[in-house]
Design a protein around this motif. Structure first.
Motif, mmCIF file in Angstrom:
data_model
loop_
_atom_site.group_PDB
_atom_site.id
_atom_site.type_symbol
_atom_site.label_atom_id
_atom_site.label_comp_id
_atom_site.label_asym_id
_atom_site.label_seq_id
_atom_site.Cartn_x
_atom_site.Cartn_y
_atom_site.Cartn_z
ATOM 1 N N HIS A 140 0.837 -1.195 0.000
ATOM 2 C CA HIS A 140 0.000 0.000 0.000
ATOM 3 C C HIS A 140 0.885 1.264 0.000
ATOM 4 C CE1 HIS A 140 -3.988 1.767 1.731
ATOM 5 N NE2 HIS A 140 -3.460 2.554 0.813
ATOM 6 N N GLY A 177 2.528 6.080 -7.031
ATOM 7 C CA GLY A 177 1.368 6.771 -7.600
ATOM 8 C C GLY A 177 1.581 8.268 -7.782
ATOM 9 N N LYS A 211 -2.206 17.552 -4.232
ATOM 10 C CA LYS A 211 -2.621 16.137 -4.258
ATOM 11 C C LYS A 211 -1.398 15.219 -4.264
ATOM 12 C CE LYS A 211 -5.555 12.845 -6.745
ATOM 13 N NZ LYS A 211 -4.704 11.697 -6.920
ATOM 14 N N SER A 269 -1.138 -2.361 -9.390
ATOM 15 C CA SER A 269 -1.110 -2.527 -10.849
ATOM 16 C C SER A 269 -1.496 -1.238 -11.595
ATOM 17 C CB SER A 269 -2.085 -3.643 -11.234
ATOM 18 O OG SER A 269 -3.356 -3.411 -10.651
ATOM 19 N N ASP A 307 -8.809 7.133 -7.340
ATOM 20 C CA ASP A 307 -9.026 7.513 -5.938
ATOM 21 C C ASP A 307 -10.387 7.015 -5.454
ATOM 22 O OD1 ASP A 307 -6.656 9.201 -4.923
ATOM 23 O OD2 ASP A 307 -7.039 9.982 -6.909
ATOM 24 N N LEU A 364 -10.918 -0.488 5.611
ATOM 25 C CA LEU A 364 -9.633 -0.701 6.298
ATOM 26 C C LEU A 364 -9.505 0.189 7.538
ATOM 27 C CD1 LEU A 364 -7.133 -1.053 3.294
ATOM 28 C CD2 LEU A 364 -7.933 -2.871 4.816
ATOM 29 N N PRO A 370 -7.460 -9.920 -7.585
ATOM 30 C CA PRO A 370 -8.028 -11.001 -8.391
ATOM 31 C C PRO A 370 -9.411 -11.406 -7.888
ATOM 32 C CG PRO A 370 -6.320 -11.826 -6.923
ATOM 33 C CD PRO A 370 -6.293 -10.347 -6.805
ATOM 34 N N SER A 384 -7.276 -13.626 0.791
ATOM 35 C CA SER A 384 -8.529 -13.038 1.313
ATOM 36 C C SER A 384 -9.107 -13.781 2.514
ATOM 37 C CB SER A 384 -9.595 -12.966 0.215
ATOM 38 O OG SER A 384 -9.387 -11.828 -0.562
ATOM 39 N N LYS A 420 -8.884 -7.509 6.345
ATOM 40 C CA LYS A 420 -9.834 -7.146 5.291
ATOM 41 C C LYS A 420 -11.234 -7.410 5.826
ATOM 42 C CE LYS A 420 -8.819 -8.526 0.947
ATOM 43 N NZ LYS A 420 -8.173 -9.297 -0.172
ATOM 44 N N LEU A 444 1.364 -7.478 -13.122
ATOM 45 C CA LEU A 444 2.002 -7.852 -11.849
ATOM 46 C C LEU A 444 3.376 -8.471 -12.059
ATOM 47 C CD1 LEU A 444 -0.631 -7.131 -10.415
ATOM 48 C CD2 LEU A 444 -0.453 -9.253 -9.160
HETATM 49 N N1 BYC Z 1 -1.895 -4.598 -7.809
HETATM 50 O O1 BYC Z 1 -4.747 -12.620 -2.396
HETATM 51 P P1 BYC Z 1 -4.945 -11.281 -2.980
HETATM 52 C C1 BYC Z 1 -3.901 4.877 -4.197
HETATM 53 C C2 BYC Z 1 -1.517 -9.128 -5.451
HETATM 54 S S1 BYC Z 1 -2.873 3.610 -3.713
HETATM 55 C C3 BYC Z 1 -0.800 -5.306 -7.496
HETATM 56 O O2 BYC Z 1 -6.323 -10.858 -3.283
HETATM 57 P P2 BYC Z 1 -4.761 -9.324 -0.822
HETATM 58 C C4 BYC Z 1 -3.368 6.071 -4.810
HETATM 59 C C5 BYC Z 1 -1.475 -9.381 -3.955
HETATM 60 O O3 BYC Z 1 -0.560 -8.505 -3.307
HETATM 61 C C6 BYC Z 1 -3.999 2.250 -3.579
HETATM 62 N N2 BYC Z 1 -0.832 -6.487 -6.830
HETATM 63 O O4 BYC Z 1 -4.193 -10.189 -2.036
HETATM 64 C C7 BYC Z 1 -2.036 6.402 -4.678
HETATM 65 C C8 BYC Z 1 -1.046 -10.826 -3.915
HETATM 66 O O5 BYC Z 1 0.342 -10.928 -4.233
HETATM 67 P P3 BYC Z 1 1.453 -11.311 -3.102
HETATM 68 C C9 BYC Z 1 -3.347 1.015 -3.122
HETATM 69 C C10 BYC Z 1 -2.042 -6.927 -6.454
HETATM 70 O O6 BYC Z 1 -3.613 -8.599 -0.225
HETATM 71 C C11 BYC Z 1 -1.517 7.498 -5.341
HETATM 72 C C12 BYC Z 1 -1.775 -11.414 -5.116
HETATM 73 O O7 BYC Z 1 -2.020 -10.342 -5.999
HETATM 74 N N3 BYC Z 1 -4.289 0.384 -2.242
HETATM 75 O O8 BYC Z 1 -5.062 4.708 -4.079
HETATM 76 O O9 BYC Z 1 -5.607 -10.149 0.070
HETATM 77 C C13 BYC Z 1 -2.328 8.274 -6.170
HETATM 78 C C14 BYC Z 1 -3.073 -12.099 -4.735
HETATM 79 O O10 BYC Z 1 -4.068 -11.143 -4.306
HETATM 80 C C15 BYC Z 1 -3.216 -6.224 -6.722
HETATM 81 C C16 BYC Z 1 -3.946 -0.632 -1.430
HETATM 82 O O11 BYC Z 1 -2.836 -1.091 -1.455
HETATM 83 C C17 BYC Z 1 -3.128 -5.025 -7.428
HETATM 84 N N4 BYC Z 1 -4.201 -4.277 -7.764
HETATM 85 O O12 BYC Z 1 -5.752 -8.270 -1.536
HETATM 86 C C18 BYC Z 1 -3.678 7.958 -6.286
HETATM 87 C C19 BYC Z 1 -5.026 -1.092 -0.490
HETATM 88 N N5 BYC Z 1 -4.252 -6.930 -6.227
HETATM 89 O O13 BYC Z 1 1.444 -10.137 -2.111
HETATM 90 C C20 BYC Z 1 -4.207 6.860 -5.612
HETATM 91 C C21 BYC Z 1 -4.545 -2.084 0.525
HETATM 92 C C22 BYC Z 1 -3.746 -8.042 -5.676
HETATM 93 O O14 BYC Z 1 1.019 -12.587 -2.465
HETATM 94 N N6 BYC Z 1 -4.457 -3.409 -0.007
HETATM 95 N N7 BYC Z 1 -2.419 -8.058 -5.826
HETATM 96 O O15 BYC Z 1 2.734 -11.396 -3.868
HETATM 97 C C23 BYC Z 1 -5.505 -4.265 -0.105
HETATM 98 O O16 BYC Z 1 -6.637 -3.934 0.226
HETATM 99 C C24 BYC Z 1 -5.235 -5.655 -0.588
HETATM 100 O O17 BYC Z 1 -3.845 -5.896 -0.470
HETATM 101 C C25 BYC Z 1 -5.685 -5.909 -2.059
HETATM 102 C C26 BYC Z 1 -5.270 -7.339 -2.463
HETATM 103 C C27 BYC Z 1 -7.198 -5.801 -2.135
HETATM 104 C C28 BYC Z 1 -5.045 -4.925 -3.024
#
Ligand code: BYC
Length: 343
Positions: free
Chosen positions: A66, A73, A96, A134, A154, A164, A225, A233, A242, A296
């Motif tokens: 994150h 970003g 921003k 991603s 956003d 969260l 995914p 998850s 989560k 990824l």
């Molecule tokens: N991109 O089991 P899963 C922002 C990976 S910043 C890349 O579902 P989890 C902003 C995942 O890590 C917003 N990788 O995982 C900033 C795992 O791989 P590893 C960022 C992804 O953690 C600047 C694998 O896929 N927000 O808004 O249960 C300017 C399997 O996935 C992605 C956060 O980080 C992805 N999209 O759920 C403007 C929110 N999706 O680690 C805006 C916090 C999945 O086993 N994070 N993977 O190698 C979360 O809520 C959760 O980590 C996720 C994924 C929902 C993203």
């Protein structure tokens, strides 16, 4: 289930154990029960509480990813600061992008409370051992992309991040409260920017539509995914890190965006998008998960550029970190409370 008093005692014992005595097998089982009871009772887990190693590792993984997403970003949007169409738009965009740096700061600090230092996490980002979202491996080709990022990226971030704020780990949950407030402002500025373009000349409307066409599907991929392919998850939801599954939040986001797109007089690029009376939600078309996994793996249009730029910024900022450390050391050596004017 243990009473609050019982598990508080065990968690307090865990503090004592961490401070010196080695926990035995029986102690560990008691700590585990206290931890499970605290999570079940919706209590916050704090840095000095006992926690399972896997819980700690999951938090570090998610919080680091994150934090990395926040600072990576900054790049696609910063790309447009020098070309913002007015002083007002430039000032808003600079604020921003600075906010995103601040979000990175709160999140790296939250990861530090789990015993993992910022240098280590940044090294993992720079060497490809940890991921960032991603979404930031796509390019910002026109000014309208700044609006599409605000509205969609956003917007997706808020949908994902508001739950969260109730994460079981205290420092992460508290960081998210402030981040969500700022993301809310970001989302509105994106919407307002797109509205201005949409109501502008036909060329401006077309530019806004083109940006939405390119950012829509990658925004849906931000939620991760599909549930049946989401490795983490189930456990993360059991630990209340989560609160909702990837697909639940993605659906919520689609339902929020449809009426907003109508108000913007812009079309979401999905011929299968329609209201499903029975489900009380929108149906939407299939997501290209091959593209997601490919990004990824590092094969997105901008992965290489983003990491190269990040490494360069880190190297070029070394003197700032050194100067800040030297200043802090000098300041603490000169004694607390001595102001500059008295020196
Ligand atoms: N991109 O089991 P899963 C922002 C990976 S910043 C890349 O579902 P989890 C902003 C995942 O890590 C917003 N990788 O995982 C900033 C795992 O791989 P590893 C960022 C992804 O953690 C600047 C694998 O896929 N927000 O808004 O249960 C300017 C399997 O996935 C992605 C956060 O980080 C992805 N999209 O759920 C403007 C929110 N999706 O680690 C805006 C916090 C999945 O086993 N994070 N993977 O190698 C979360 O809520 C959760 O980590 C996720 C994924 C929902 C993203």
């Amino acid at each position: 289930m243990a009473t609050a008093a019982t598990h508080q005692t065990a968690r307090t014992l865990a503090h004592d154990s961490q401070d010196g005595t080695q926990a035995g097998v029986d102690d560990t089982a008691a700590y585990e029960r206290a931890f499970d009871a605290a999570v079940a009772a919706d209590e916050r887990v704090e840095p000095r509480d006992w926690m399972p190693d896997a819980y700690r590792a999951t938090l570090v993984r998610q919080i680091a990813q994150h934090a990395h997403s926040e600072i990576i970003g900054m790049q696609p949007e910063a790309n447009w600061i020098t070309r913002a169409p007015s002083l007002r738009r430039k000032a808003i965009l600079m604020a921003k992008v600075q906010d995103e740096a601040g979000h990175g700061l709160y999140l790296y600090s939250a990861a530090e409370t789990l015993g993992t230092g910022r240098e280590e996490l940044l090294d993992k980002l720079h060497t490809g051992r940890q991921k960032y979202s991603s979404i930031f491996s796509y390019p910002t080709l026109t000014w309208a992309d700044v609006g599409a990022i605000g509205w969609l990226v956003d917007g997706a971030a808020i949908t994902n991040q508001v739950p969260l704020c109730r994460c079981s780990y205290g420092p992460y949950a508290r960081a998210m409260v402030r981040i969500c407030k700022e993301e809310s402002f970001h989302q509105r500025q994106g919407y307002e920017l797109l509205l201005a373009l949409s109501r502008g000349t036909p060329a401006q409307h077309a530019m806004a539509q083109d940006a939405v066409d390119r950012w829509w599907w990658p925004s849906l991929m931000m939620f991760g995914p599909p549930d049946d392919e989401s490795a983490h998850s189930a456990q993360s939801m059991a630990w209340k890190i989560k609160r909702h599954s990837n697909d639940e939040l993605r659906q919520r986001f689609v339902d929020i965006c449809v009426p907003q797109a109508e108000s913007l007089d812009l079309t979401l690029p999905d011929p299968d998008l329609r209201w499903n009376e029975e489900r009380g939600q929108h149906d939407f078309g299939p997501i290209d998960w091959t593209e997601f996994w490919d990004v990824l793996k590092g094969n997105g249009p901008c992965n290489e550029q983003r990491i190269t730029q990040r490494r360069r910024a880190h190297d070029e900022g070394a003197w700032v970190r050194e100067a800040a450390s030297a200043y802090a050391a000098k300041h603490s050596a000169s004694g607390a409370g001595r102001g500059v004017e008295q020196a």
